[in-house]
Enzyme design. Sequence first.
Site, mmCIF file in Angstrom:
data_model
loop_
_atom_site.group_PDB
_atom_site.id
_atom_site.type_symbol
_atom_site.label_atom_id
_atom_site.label_comp_id
_atom_site.label_asym_id
_atom_site.label_seq_id
_atom_site.Cartn_x
_atom_site.Cartn_y
_atom_site.Cartn_z
ATOM 1 N N PRO A 2 0.832 -1.206 0.000
ATOM 2 C CG PRO A 2 -0.815 -1.597 1.595
ATOM 3 C CD PRO A 2 0.496 -2.116 1.102
ATOM 4 C CD GLU A 3 3.016 3.097 -4.395
ATOM 5 O OE1 GLU A 3 2.879 4.267 -4.800
ATOM 6 O OE2 GLU A 3 3.534 2.194 -5.085
ATOM 7 C CG HIS A 100 -3.692 -15.042 7.413
ATOM 8 N ND1 HIS A 100 -2.408 -15.499 7.659
ATOM 9 C CD2 HIS A 100 -4.182 -15.798 6.393
ATOM 10 C CE1 HIS A 100 -2.128 -16.477 6.816
ATOM 11 N NE2 HIS A 100 -3.183 -16.678 6.051
ATOM 12 N NE ARG A 122 4.469 -11.905 1.385
ATOM 13 C CZ ARG A 122 5.203 -11.637 0.307
ATOM 14 N NH1 ARG A 122 4.681 -10.947 -0.693
ATOM 15 N NH2 ARG A 122 6.449 -12.055 0.223
#
Length: 287
Positions: A2-3, A100, A122
């Site tokens: 994500p930016e 998760h 992750r």
Amino acid sequence: MPELPEVETVRRGLTPVLEGARLSRVRINRPDLRFPFPARFVERLEGATVLRIDRRAKYLLTPLSTGETWITHLGMTGRFTLDGTLLGEFEEAAPIAGKHEHFSGCAIRDGAATRIGYADARRFGFMGLISSDQVETHPWFAGLGPEPLGNGFSGAHLVEAFAGKKQNIKVSLLDQRIVAGLGNIYVCEALYRARISPLVAAGSVSKARLERLATEVRNVLNDAIAAGGSTLRDFANAEGGQGYFQHRFDVYGREGEPCRGDKCTGVVARIVQGGRSTFYCPSCQKR
């Protein structure tokens, strides 16, 4: 990863639920994400009231009534979820949902409690707690450049930052000490809109072209925020929805496709700079 537009989209989605709310029933299901959770993390969040939610570069900053600021970086796959409004202040929070999801809690306001979750498949994201009066000097933030949507960012700033710089302009714009929060996707798109080659040395670009570049950086970020960010693989906003700006990319991910510029017969190319893919049109992005 994500930016800035994606993080800003998450911030805007969380604000109506978290701002002014008291945190309760906080839970974590492991001792760490990318880094260990802070000592006594759950106890330090429990009972605190969220004053607001800010963003600095790609970080979410949540100042609390306790005098600390809760920091979140989404990493590559981090996402917050809002599971709707529970029945009342004393409703038990749902348990950690799935392997998760590593954080959950309730945001209590006006007698209603909304469940908040944080999932990160992750685990490249992380959370921290920093004394609010020390955020600006903390190593995560001390060296950051101006926000590209703030008053400190301009063509004049780029002229000064790039003076004498022989490094190419694409990699230079990704330097967080020069501009905070810019990422690979939006640098490619801004350079295309400004018609500047990613190969040109940063210090050789004229003031007029850097002024245009600064304008296009703002434009592409604002356009992306308005579209809810870009979803390439994992990104989703706090409501679970996807961004749509990826459907408007001019160059990113379009290797071999025709340039969209008026009267341009060029084809989008892909090269690697600084270990990252760069997409651009060699015909209309001039040195």
